[in-house]
Design a protein around this motif. Structure first.
Motif, PDB file in Angstrom:
ATOM      1  N   GLY A 193       4.311  23.827  -3.172  1.00  0.00           N
ATOM      2  CA  GLY A 193       3.170  24.580  -3.184  1.00  0.00           C
ATOM      3  C   GLY A 193       3.592  26.040  -2.599  1.00  0.00           C
ATOM      4  N   GLY A 194       4.721  26.442  -3.114  1.00  0.00           N
ATOM      5  CA  GLY A 194       5.368  27.757  -2.772  1.00  0.00           C
ATOM      6  C   GLY A 194       6.556  28.060  -3.361  1.00  0.00           C
ATOM      7  N   TYR A 195       7.181  29.374  -2.973  1.00  0.00           N
ATOM      8  CA  TYR A 195       8.570  29.589  -3.836  1.00  0.00           C
ATOM      9  C   TYR A 195       8.925  30.597  -2.892  1.00  0.00           C
ATOM     10  CZ  TYR A 195       5.305  33.252  -5.536  1.00  0.00           C
ATOM     11  OH  TYR A 195       4.251  34.154  -5.540  1.00  0.00           O
ATOM     12  N   LYS A 196      10.332  30.885  -3.249  1.00  0.00           N
ATOM     13  CA  LYS A 196      10.993  31.970  -2.532  1.00  0.00           C
ATOM     14  C   LYS A 196      12.208  32.267  -3.490  1.00  0.00           C
ATOM     15  CE  LYS A 196      13.654  33.329   1.613  1.00  0.00           C
ATOM     16  NZ  LYS A 196      14.084  32.782   2.985  1.00  0.00           N
ATOM     17  N   THR A 242      10.079  25.749   2.392  1.00  0.00           N
ATOM     18  CA  THR A 242      11.018  24.750   2.942  1.00  0.00           C
ATOM     19  C   THR A 242      10.081  23.266   3.458  1.00  0.00           C
ATOM     20  OG1 THR A 242      10.887  25.904   4.964  1.00  0.00           O
ATOM     21  CG2 THR A 242      12.804  26.185   3.600  1.00  0.00           C
ATOM     22  N   VAL A 243       9.063  23.285   3.269  1.00  0.00           N
ATOM     23  CA  VAL A 243       8.120  22.061   3.532  1.00  0.00           C
ATOM     24  C   VAL A 243       7.275  21.713   2.437  1.00  0.00           C
ATOM     25  CG1 VAL A 243       6.259  21.368   4.935  1.00  0.00           C
ATOM     26  CG2 VAL A 243       7.739  23.040   5.934  1.00  0.00           C
ATOM     27  N   GLY A 244       7.446  20.393   2.083  1.00  0.00           N
ATOM     28  CA  GLY A 244       6.884  19.641   0.988  1.00  0.00           C
ATOM     29  C   GLY A 244       6.072  18.562   1.189  1.00  0.00           C
ATOM     30  N   ASP A 285       1.018  -1.241   0.002  1.00  0.00           N
ATOM     31  CA  ASP A 285       0.030   0.056   0.196  1.00  0.00           C
ATOM     32  C   ASP A 285       0.753   1.269  -0.027  1.00  0.00           C
ATOM     33  OD1 ASP A 285      -2.176  -1.676  -0.010  1.00  0.00           O
ATOM     34  OD2 ASP A 285      -2.736  -1.314   2.223  1.00  0.00           O
ATOM     35  N   ARG A 286       0.514   2.402  -0.403  1.00  0.00           N
ATOM     36  CA  ARG A 286       1.096   3.600  -0.618  1.00  0.00           C
ATOM     37  C   ARG A 286       0.434   4.408   0.401  1.00  0.00           C
ATOM     38  NH1 ARG A 286       4.806   3.211  -4.805  1.00  0.00           N
ATOM     39  NH2 ARG A 286       5.154   5.371  -4.378  1.00  0.00           N
ATOM     40  N   ILE A 287       1.314   5.479   0.796  1.00  0.00           N
ATOM     41  CA  ILE A 287       0.769   6.381   1.826  1.00  0.00           C
ATOM     42  C   ILE A 287       1.514   7.593   1.674  1.00  0.00           C
ATOM     43  CG2 ILE A 287       0.130   4.801   3.877  1.00  0.00           C
ATOM     44  CD1 ILE A 287       2.839   5.429   4.886  1.00  0.00           C
ATOM     45  N   ASP A 288       0.964   8.669   1.995  1.00  0.00           N
ATOM     46  CA  ASP A 288       1.363  10.211   1.854  1.00  0.00           C
ATOM     47  C   ASP A 288       2.452  10.398   2.702  1.00  0.00           C
ATOM     48  OD1 ASP A 288      -0.550  10.363  -0.117  1.00  0.00           O
ATOM     49  OD2 ASP A 288      -1.763  11.570   1.191  1.00  0.00           O
ATOM     50  N   VAL A 289       3.501  11.170   2.526  1.00  0.00           N
ATOM     51  CA  VAL A 289       4.540  11.697   3.229  1.00  0.00           C
ATOM     52  C   VAL A 289       4.750  13.133   3.187  1.00  0.00           C
ATOM     53  CG1 VAL A 289       5.939   9.311   3.082  1.00  0.00           C
ATOM     54  CG2 VAL A 289       6.468  11.226   1.432  1.00  0.00           C
ATOM     55  N   THR A 290       5.067  13.467   4.339  1.00  0.00           N
ATOM     56  CA  THR A 290       5.675  15.119   4.471  1.00  0.00           C
ATOM     57  C   THR A 290       7.200  15.387   4.716  1.00  0.00           C
ATOM     58  OG1 THR A 290       3.538  15.358   5.451  1.00  0.00           O
ATOM     59  CG2 THR A 290       5.099  17.283   5.745  1.00  0.00           C
ATOM     60  N   VAL A 291       7.766  16.224   3.778  1.00  0.00           N
ATOM     61  CA  VAL A 291       9.137  16.464   3.701  1.00  0.00           C
ATOM     62  C   VAL A 291       9.567  17.888   4.221  1.00  0.00           C
ATOM     63  CG1 VAL A 291      11.242  16.377   2.251  1.00  0.00           C
ATOM     64  CG2 VAL A 291       9.504  14.675   1.727  1.00  0.00           C
ATOM     65  N   THR A 292      10.298  17.988   5.113  1.00  0.00           N
ATOM     66  CA  THR A 292      10.536  19.066   5.979  1.00  0.00           C
ATOM     67  C   THR A 292      12.307  19.435   5.856  1.00  0.00           C
ATOM     68  OG1 THR A 292      10.775  18.405   8.088  1.00  0.00           O
ATOM     69  CG2 THR A 292       8.694  19.370   7.307  1.00  0.00           C
ATOM     70  N   SER A 293      12.610  20.676   5.540  1.00  0.00           N
ATOM     71  CA  SER A 293      13.939  20.690   5.578  1.00  0.00           C
ATOM     72  C   SER A 293      14.592  20.884   7.297  1.00  0.00           C
ATOM     73  CB  SER A 293      14.229  22.078   5.124  1.00  0.00           C
ATOM     74  OG  SER A 293      15.773  22.475   5.175  1.00  0.00           O
ATOM     75  N   ALA A 294      15.759  20.344   7.214  1.00  0.00           N
ATOM     76  CA  ALA A 294      16.389  20.209   8.425  1.00  0.00           C
ATOM     77  C   ALA A 294      17.661  20.927   8.376  1.00  0.00           C
ATOM     78  CB  ALA A 294      16.807  18.399   8.854  1.00  0.00           C
ATOM     79  N   GLY A 295      17.898  21.712   7.605  1.00  0.00           N
ATOM     80  CA  GLY A 295      19.320  22.374   7.220  1.00  0.00           C
ATOM     81  C   GLY A 295      18.814  23.666   7.030  1.00  0.00           C
ATOM     82  N   ALA A 303      18.636  25.024   3.990  1.00  0.00           N
ATOM     83  CA  ALA A 303      18.045  25.381   2.715  1.00  0.00           C
ATOM     84  C   ALA A 303      17.059  26.533   2.403  1.00  0.00           C
ATOM     85  CB  ALA A 303      17.488  24.185   1.906  1.00  0.00           C
ATOM     86  N   ARG A 304      17.092  27.276   1.280  1.00  0.00           N
ATOM     87  CA  ARG A 304      16.183  28.456   1.151  1.00  0.00           C
ATOM     88  C   ARG A 304      14.891  27.675   0.809  1.00  0.00           C
ATOM     89  NH1 ARG A 304      20.800  30.524  -0.909  1.00  0.00           N
ATOM     90  NH2 ARG A 304      19.967  30.306  -3.021  1.00  0.00           N
ATOM     91  N   SER A 305      14.979  26.716  -0.163  1.00  0.00           N
ATOM     92  CA  SER A 305      13.695  26.329  -0.853  1.00  0.00           C
ATOM     93  C   SER A 305      13.856  24.842  -1.358  1.00  0.00           C
ATOM     94  CB  SER A 305      13.264  27.342  -2.095  1.00  0.00           C
ATOM     95  OG  SER A 305      12.064  26.750  -2.635  1.00  0.00           O
ATOM     96  N   LEU A 306      12.894  24.160  -0.998  1.00  0.00           N
ATOM     97  CA  LEU A 306      12.697  22.465  -1.767  1.00  0.00           C
ATOM     98  C   LEU A 306      12.116  22.368  -3.027  1.00  0.00           C
ATOM     99  CD1 LEU A 306      12.039  20.745   1.463  1.00  0.00           C
ATOM    100  CD2 LEU A 306      14.110  21.345   0.520  1.00  0.00           C
ATOM    101  N   LEU A 307      11.857  23.784  -3.620  1.00  0.00           N
ATOM    102  CA  LEU A 307      10.878  23.727  -4.767  1.00  0.00           C
ATOM    103  C   LEU A 307      11.782  22.910  -5.898  1.00  0.00           C
ATOM    104  CD1 LEU A 307       8.732  24.784  -6.297  1.00  0.00           C
ATOM    105  CD2 LEU A 307       9.813  26.654  -6.991  1.00  0.00           C
ATOM    106  N   GLY A 308      11.129  21.835  -6.427  1.00  0.00           N
ATOM    107  CA  GLY A 308      11.649  21.175  -7.587  1.00  0.00           C
ATOM    108  C   GLY A 308      12.636  20.175  -7.438  1.00  0.00           C
TER     109      GLY A 308
END
Length: 373
Positions: free
Chosen positions: A149-152, A166-168, A106-116, A118-123
């Motif tokens: 869902g955001g940018y900087k 920084t959250v995706g 089965d597949r589940i959703d995940v949340t990714v957050t920057s721990a360093g 980083a200015r952006s996780l876009l792309g």
């Protein structure tokens, strides 16, 4: 605005004409509780997000360089940490929720957050990350492109930002490798757990379950737990037995509460909240202090003399206005809705409403639990 607030609260307080709640309100058991053993499990992992367009962690982040060096060693690339220079990589924390009765694959959703830093996780793209439970065991593997869902963007000190870059997340980004076991039947008994523990509700649930079967099978252990024994004829049909229990209707008992939010001026009260005999005197003392500054100029012959200058002279006046206090008297059995109508007539503000409720509670005339947020 004041009139709209009081009218809104009056509509919330009066569920039925006369301010009384319906005595026939009943809900299904599955809407007010759950069976024991049915629970979610938290998963967490540490990974890398690559493919960032120069918005990843800086060279000061040693954790990012060490993590990237460890990944490269799995592909027979031995590179010292001090030689790794890339702003396209960010160290991230990955979290997910493993639902009950989830199966392998089965597949589940995940949340990714920057721990360093980083200015952006876009792309970015999350590399394969093992997700572990509290016992340290790997239950799922996460990997895939990030949806931020955001940018900087910034240049020469100018920054344009939307949401939190920084959250995706990755919808369906983790695959379950090990199913979490859910044990709902223990020693031939089930446990029904109330979402809001209450002795009266627990007793009513046990009575409703016993009335739905030919023998007494349920007993309330405490305010939040009802023990249910599985009859012999239902041992091989446990799912049907649980389905029948979940479909039973019961009237939950509700504790009278008044919730006050001082930051927003919001007051929410149930329709069954009553008041004792109480008299409220509401008045305002308004003090206005106004200061005017006048500039005193020297006369023309003295303007060029030594030590001659303009002087600022403050003139202060104080105005005190104390309108006559307005009294509100409520009889025995009055509800919060009656109080709202009375305060609406004297044009009390939401802040005054909160202060009045606190005073009524302190006087012992409010027959409810006052919750201040």
């Amino acid at each position: 605005m004041r009139q709209q607030f009081l009218s809104t609260m009056l509509a919330c307080a009066l569920l039925l004409p006369g301010g009384t709640a319906s005595a026939a309100d009943s809900v299904r058991l599955k809407d007010i509780g759950r069976f024991g053993g049915w629970r979610d499990n938290m998963l967490v992992g540490h990974g890398l997000a690559t493919g960032l367009a120069g918005t990843g962690d800086s060279q000061r982040n040693r954790a990012t360089r060490q993590s990237l060096a460890n990944v490269l060693t799995q592909f027979d690339l031995i590179i010292p940490q001090d030689q790794i220079q890339s702003r396209n990589v960010a160290v991230v924390m990955v979290t997910a929720t493993l639902p009950p009765f989830a199966r392998t694959g089965d597949r589940i959703d995940v949340t990714v957050t920057s721990a360093g830093d980083a200015r952006s996780l876009l792309g970015g793209l999350l590399l394969m990350t093992p997700l572990k439970g509290p016992d340290g065991r790997v239950y799922a593997l996460a990997q895939g492109p990030l949806s931020v869902g955001g940018y900087k963007y910034g240049l020469n000190g100018n920054v344009v930002q939307k949401n939190h870059p920084t959250v995706g997340g990755i919808p369906g980004g983790a695959t379950i490798e090990v199913a979490a076991g859910s044990e709902v039947l223990r020693d031939g008994k089930l446990e029904f757990l109330l979402a809001e523990p209450d002795y009266t509700t627990a007793s009513r649930i046990a009575t409703a379950i016993n009335g739905g079967f030919s023998e007494p099978v349920a007993a309330a252990l405490d305010a939040g737990t009802v023990s249910i024994g599985v009859p012999a004829e239902w041992r091989g049909r446990l799912v049907g037995f649980m389905t029948r229990i979940e479909s039973l209707n019961v009237q939950p008992d509700q504790r009278a509460r008044v919730v006050v939010n001082e930051r927003t001026g919001t007051v929410v009260a149930g329709a069954d909240v009553t008041l004792s005999r109480v008299t409220i005197s509401h008045g305002e003392l308004r003090v206005s202090v106004v200061t005017d500054y006048l500039v005193s100029q020297p006369v023309l012959p003295l303007r060029s003399g030594p030590g001659v200058r303009s002087e600022v002279v403050p003139q202060t006046r104080i105005d005190v206005a104390e309108p006559p206090a307005q009294a509100v008297q409520l009889g025995l059995g009055s509800t919060v809705g009656d109080l709202v109508r009375a305060l609406n007539r004297i044009k009390a503000s939401p802040r005054d409403m909160i202060a009045i409720l606190q005073g009524i509670k302190a006087a012992g005339a409010l027959r409810a639990e006052l919750i201040i947020q």
